[in-house]
Design a protein around this motif. Structure first.
Motif, short mmCIF file in Angstrom:
data_model
loop_
_atom_site.label_atom_id
_atom_site.label_comp_id
_atom_site.label_asym_id
_atom_site.label_seq_id
_atom_site.Cartn_x
_atom_site.Cartn_y
_atom_site.Cartn_z
N ILE A 24 4.53 -6.69 -2.07
CA ILE A 24 4.46 -5.50 -1.22
C ILE A 24 4.40 -4.26 -2.11
N GLY A 25 3.77 -3.22 -1.59
CA GLY A 25 3.74 -1.93 -2.27
C GLY A 25 4.38 -0.89 -1.38
N ILE A 26 5.13 0.03 -1.99
CA ILE A 26 5.74 1.12 -1.23
C ILE A 26 5.41 2.44 -1.90
N PHE A 27 5.33 3.49 -1.09
CA PHE A 27 5.09 4.82 -1.64
C PHE A 27 5.54 5.88 -0.65
N TYR A 28 5.74 7.06 -1.18
CA TYR A 28 6.09 8.21 -0.37
C TYR A 28 5.30 9.38 -0.93
N ASN A 29 4.53 10.03 -0.09
CA ASN A 29 3.74 11.19 -0.54
C ASN A 29 4.60 12.44 -0.48
N PHE A 72 -6.66 -7.97 -0.93
CA PHE A 72 -5.97 -9.24 -1.08
C PHE A 72 -4.82 -9.42 -0.09
N GLY A 73 -4.79 -8.57 0.93
CA GLY A 73 -3.80 -8.71 2.00
C GLY A 73 -2.38 -8.30 1.64
N VAL A 74 -2.23 -7.51 0.59
CA VAL A 74 -0.90 -7.04 0.19
C VAL A 74 -0.57 -5.78 0.99
N PRO A 75 0.52 -5.79 1.77
CA PRO A 75 0.85 -4.58 2.53
C PRO A 75 1.34 -3.46 1.61
N CYS A 76 0.88 -2.27 1.90
CA CYS A 76 1.32 -1.06 1.19
C CYS A 76 1.86 -0.12 2.25
N ILE A 77 3.16 0.10 2.21
CA ILE A 77 3.84 0.85 3.26
C ILE A 77 4.16 2.26 2.77
N GLU A 78 3.71 3.24 3.55
CA GLU A 78 4.07 4.62 3.25
C GLU A 78 5.38 4.93 3.96
N LEU A 79 6.41 5.20 3.18
CA LEU A 79 7.72 5.54 3.72
C LEU A 79 7.76 7.04 3.97
N ASP A 80 8.33 7.44 5.08
CA ASP A 80 8.45 8.87 5.34
C ASP A 80 9.52 9.11 6.39
N TYR A 81 9.83 10.34 6.60
CA TYR A 81 10.74 10.75 7.65
C TYR A 81 10.25 12.10 8.16
#
Length: 126
Positions: free
Chosen positions: A38-43, A99-108
């Motif tokens: 899984i990949g995570i990120f926050y802009n 390749f079907g790897v989820p990349c989730i943008e975390l935010d609030y």
């Protein structure tokens, strides 16, 4: 005769720039030991990237394998066994998507009703 520039081509057509982006992304992935689970990120800013490390820790506690953190601050990940810092670049997220790897943008948004880390964990399903 109309111009057939790459911007008019369907996204699946391999252009030189798309191929070069794939090569660049593949090199980063190889240097990181392969694609993540899984990949995570926050802009956001530096503090938001720090919060992402807490989410990665919670994912690891629940058995998630390799976690990529897309970040502009890779030095934050030095010595952190819970994640691998990779450049915050759309080309890497696109490679993961291929390749079907989820990349989730975390935010609030606005004043959160619960602690930031709790809400970010909820967004990722934990």
């Amino acid at each position: 005769m109309p111009d057939k520039s790459s911007s008019n081509l369907p996204s699946w057509v391999p252009t030189f720039s798309r191929l070069m982006a794939f090569v660049w992304s593949a090199r980063i992935a190889l240097a990181a030991g392969g694609l993540p689970e899984i990949g995570i990120f926050y802009n956001g800013g530096l503090g938001d990237d720090i919060l992402c490390s807490a989410v990665a820790r919670e994912l690891k506690k629940r058995g998630t394998g390799k976690i990529w953190h897309f970040t502009a601050f890779p030095e934050l990940a030095v010595g952190n066994p819970d994640l691998i810092a990779v450049p915050a670049d759309f080309r890497l997220r696109r490679l993961c998507g291929l390749f079907g790897v989820p990349c989730i943008e975390l935010d609030y948004h606005r004043n959160p009703p619960r602690h930031f880390i709790v809400m970010m964990c909820e967004q990722i399903g934990i």
